[in-house]
Design a protein around this motif. Structure first.
Motif, PDB file in Angstrom:
ATOM      1  N   LYS A  37       0.837  -1.211   0.000  1.00  0.00           N
ATOM      2  CA  LYS A  37       0.000   0.000   0.000  1.00  0.00           C
ATOM      3  C   LYS A  37       0.868   1.256   0.000  1.00  0.00           C
ATOM      4  CE  LYS A  37      -4.072  -2.063   2.017  1.00  0.00           C
ATOM      5  NZ  LYS A  37      -4.885  -2.256   3.201  1.00  0.00           N
ATOM      6  N   GLU A  38       1.970   1.226   0.734  1.00  0.00           N
ATOM      7  CA  GLU A  38       2.892   2.377   0.769  1.00  0.00           C
ATOM      8  C   GLU A  38       3.524   2.599  -0.607  1.00  0.00           C
ATOM      9  OE1 GLU A  38       4.609   5.662   2.434  1.00  0.00           O
ATOM     10  OE2 GLU A  38       3.156   4.342   3.393  1.00  0.00           O
ATOM     11  N   LEU A  39       3.915   1.502  -1.261  1.00  0.00           N
ATOM     12  CA  LEU A  39       4.499   1.612  -2.603  1.00  0.00           C
ATOM     13  C   LEU A  39       3.472   2.159  -3.589  1.00  0.00           C
ATOM     14  CD1 LEU A  39       6.932   1.100  -4.464  1.00  0.00           C
ATOM     15  CD2 LEU A  39       6.040  -1.205  -4.828  1.00  0.00           C
ATOM     16  N   ALA A  40       2.226   1.709  -3.469  1.00  0.00           N
ATOM     17  CA  ALA A  40       1.162   2.221  -4.346  1.00  0.00           C
ATOM     18  C   ALA A  40       0.954   3.717  -4.119  1.00  0.00           C
ATOM     19  CB  ALA A  40      -0.137   1.455  -4.107  1.00  0.00           C
ATOM     20  N   GLY A  41       1.042   4.167  -2.871  1.00  0.00           N
ATOM     21  CA  GLY A  41       0.918   5.598  -2.565  1.00  0.00           C
ATOM     22  C   GLY A  41       2.061   6.408  -3.161  1.00  0.00           C
ATOM     23  N   VAL A  42       3.283   5.872  -3.088  1.00  0.00           N
ATOM     24  CA  VAL A  42       4.444   6.554  -3.677  1.00  0.00           C
ATOM     25  C   VAL A  42       4.293   6.617  -5.199  1.00  0.00           C
ATOM     26  CG1 VAL A  42       6.932   6.373  -4.049  1.00  0.00           C
ATOM     27  CG2 VAL A  42       5.990   5.996  -1.782  1.00  0.00           C
ATOM     28  N   PHE A  43       3.819   5.524  -5.797  1.00  0.00           N
ATOM     29  CA  PHE A  43       3.567   5.525  -7.246  1.00  0.00           C
ATOM     30  C   PHE A  43       2.586   6.644  -7.599  1.00  0.00           C
ATOM     31  CE2 PHE A  43       4.513   0.805  -8.470  1.00  0.00           C
ATOM     32  CZ  PHE A  43       5.865   1.089  -8.477  1.00  0.00           C
ATOM     33  N   GLU A  44       1.501   6.730  -6.856  1.00  0.00           N
ATOM     34  CA  GLU A  44       0.454   7.718  -7.136  1.00  0.00           C
ATOM     35  C   GLU A  44       1.006   9.142  -7.017  1.00  0.00           C
ATOM     36  OE1 GLU A  44      -3.258   8.477  -8.538  1.00  0.00           O
ATOM     37  OE2 GLU A  44      -2.557   6.471  -8.054  1.00  0.00           O
ATOM     38  N   LYS A  45       1.816   9.398  -5.973  1.00  0.00           N
ATOM     39  CA  LYS A  45       2.382  10.736  -5.770  1.00  0.00           C
ATOM     40  C   LYS A  45       3.322  11.136  -6.909  1.00  0.00           C
ATOM     41  CE  LYS A  45       2.320  10.591  -0.742  1.00  0.00           C
ATOM     42  NZ  LYS A  45       3.165  10.399   0.445  1.00  0.00           N
ATOM     43  N   ASN A  46       3.965  10.151  -7.527  1.00  0.00           N
ATOM     44  CA  ASN A  46       4.942  10.441  -8.572  1.00  0.00           C
ATOM     45  C   ASN A  46       4.409  10.223  -9.977  1.00  0.00           C
ATOM     46  OD1 ASN A  46       7.579  11.143  -7.194  1.00  0.00           O
ATOM     47  ND2 ASN A  46       6.937   9.341  -6.062  1.00  0.00           N
ATOM     48  N   GLY A  47       3.100  10.132 -10.124  1.00  0.00           N
ATOM     49  CA  GLY A  47       2.492  10.076 -11.452  1.00  0.00           C
ATOM     50  C   GLY A  47       2.417   8.695 -12.074  1.00  0.00           C
ATOM     51  N   VAL A  48       2.700   7.633 -11.307  1.00  0.00           N
ATOM     52  CA  VAL A  48       2.594   6.267 -11.831  1.00  0.00           C
ATOM     53  C   VAL A  48       1.203   5.764 -11.486  1.00  0.00           C
ATOM     54  CG1 VAL A  48       3.514   3.924 -11.774  1.00  0.00           C
ATOM     55  CG2 VAL A  48       5.061   5.865 -11.548  1.00  0.00           C
ATOM     56  N   LYS A  49       0.425   5.434 -12.527  1.00  0.00           N
ATOM     57  CA  LYS A  49      -0.966   5.020 -12.337  1.00  0.00           C
ATOM     58  C   LYS A  49      -1.141   3.571 -12.794  1.00  0.00           C
ATOM     59  CE  LYS A  49      -5.578   6.259 -13.884  1.00  0.00           C
ATOM     60  NZ  LYS A  49      -6.310   6.988 -14.901  1.00  0.00           N
ATOM     61  N   LYS A  50      -1.871   2.800 -12.007  1.00  0.00           N
ATOM     62  CA  LYS A  50      -2.087   1.383 -12.303  1.00  0.00           C
ATOM     63  C   LYS A  50      -3.164   1.233 -13.387  1.00  0.00           C
ATOM     64  CE  LYS A  50      -2.475  -2.872  -9.669  1.00  0.00           C
ATOM     65  NZ  LYS A  50      -2.645  -3.430  -8.328  1.00  0.00           N
ATOM     66  N   ILE A  51      -2.921   0.324 -14.319  1.00  0.00           N
ATOM     67  CA  ILE A  51      -3.901  -0.002 -15.361  1.00  0.00           C
ATOM     68  C   ILE A  51      -4.404  -1.408 -15.057  1.00  0.00           C
ATOM     69  CG2 ILE A  51      -4.308  -0.358 -17.820  1.00  0.00           C
ATOM     70  CD1 ILE A  51      -1.818   1.382 -18.346  1.00  0.00           C
ATOM     71  N   SER A  52      -5.632  -1.505 -14.584  1.00  0.00           N
ATOM     72  CA  SER A  52      -6.207  -2.805 -14.249  1.00  0.00           C
ATOM     73  C   SER A  52      -7.674  -2.797 -14.674  1.00  0.00           C
ATOM     74  CB  SER A  52      -6.079  -3.059 -12.748  1.00  0.00           C
ATOM     75  OG  SER A  52      -6.485  -4.367 -12.448  1.00  0.00           O
ATOM     76  N   PRO A  53      -7.946  -3.188 -15.929  1.00  0.00           N
ATOM     77  CA  PRO A  53      -9.322  -3.137 -16.415  1.00  0.00           C
ATOM     78  C   PRO A  53     -10.218  -4.143 -15.690  1.00  0.00           C
ATOM     79  CG  PRO A  53      -7.917  -4.256 -17.987  1.00  0.00           C
ATOM     80  CD  PRO A  53      -7.024  -3.723 -16.919  1.00  0.00           C
ATOM     81  N   LEU A  54     -11.487  -3.827 -15.619  1.00  0.00           N
ATOM     82  CA  LEU A  54     -12.457  -4.710 -14.986  1.00  0.00           C
ATOM     83  C   LEU A  54     -12.956  -5.739 -15.984  1.00  0.00           C
ATOM     84  CD1 LEU A  54     -14.505  -1.968 -13.124  1.00  0.00           C
ATOM     85  CD2 LEU A  54     -12.728  -3.442 -12.173  1.00  0.00           C
ATOM     86  N   LYS A  55     -13.546  -6.803 -15.477  1.00  0.00           N
ATOM     87  CA  LYS A  55     -14.094  -7.852 -16.328  1.00  0.00           C
ATOM     88  C   LYS A  55     -15.197  -7.237 -17.194  1.00  0.00           C
ATOM     89  CE  LYS A  55     -16.075 -12.456 -16.196  1.00  0.00           C
ATOM     90  NZ  LYS A  55     -16.420 -13.607 -15.349  1.00  0.00           N
TER      91      LYS A  55
END
Length: 199
Positions: free
Chosen positions: A101-119
């Motif tokens: 969760k901390e790594l995901a927060g750091v990604f978000e702060k630095n402009g890295v966004k997750k691509i995870s499409p829904l079914k």
């Protein structure tokens, strides 16, 4: 005296015409210099804006290699099972979950966004990479069935597409037969009887 007056008037008229010609020349030259100065100012402004944009891009995408390297770490952290019965490992798993969760927060702060499409989301070749195609009854053809590996983008630029399984598109309707002498509307039962006797 009259001749002198005429000569003086002619001289004055010639001088006025000469001054008017010079004034027109200087006015045209002044307008050309103003236009040239405006062009130089506009070009300097364009160069300044281009340099700022390139500097911002370099700053923004300079972390791309570093962020791409951390994606595998994020994958490992998300692949840890969360349902563990052994109480000795529960705190360990909770710590890994907090780290993820901390790594995901750091990604978000630095402009890295997750691509995870829904079914059922439509397959987008700009964001997704189809790893496999499967028949599906609950997802329309060309839709995402499942995400096998999440993708990521950095400030709108895809640095890793999402690996997805896609629903197979349904088979197209059979094509009408070609005109070959056996048209579909023949009244005779074509092929109903075969001559099997050789002569």
């Amino acid at each position: 005296d009259e001749t002198e007056l005429n000569e003086a008037a002619d001289l004055e008229q010639d001088a006025t015409e000469l001054l008017n010609t010079e004034l027109e020349k200087l006015t045209a030259e002044n307008a050309a210099l103003k236009e040239q100065a405006l062009r130089y100012a506009a070009e300097a402004d364009n160069v300044k804006r281009r340099a700022e944009r390139e500097m911002n891009d370099a700053r923004a995408f300079g972390i791309q290699r570093f962020a791409t390297g951390l994606l595998n770490v994020a994958d490992v952290l998300t692949s840890v099972p969360t349902e563990i019965a052994d109480p000795a490992f529960k705190n360990f798993v909770a710590g890994i979950d907090m780290t993820e969760k901390e790594l995901a927060g750091v990604f978000e702060k630095n402009g890295v966004k997750k691509i995870s499409p829904l079914k059922g989301d439509k397959f987008d070749p700009h964001l997704h990479q189809a790893v496999m195609e499967q028949p599906s009854t609950d997802v329309e053809g060309g839709g995402v069935i499942m995400v096998m590996q999440a993708g990521y983008e950095l400030f709108g630029r895809v640095i890793r597409p999402a690996m997805v399984a896609v629903a197979a598109k349904s088979a197209a309707a059979p094509a009408a037969p070609q005109a070959n002498g056996y048209a579909a509307g023949d009244s005779e039962d074509t092929g109903a009887s075969i001559d099997t006797q050789a002569e």
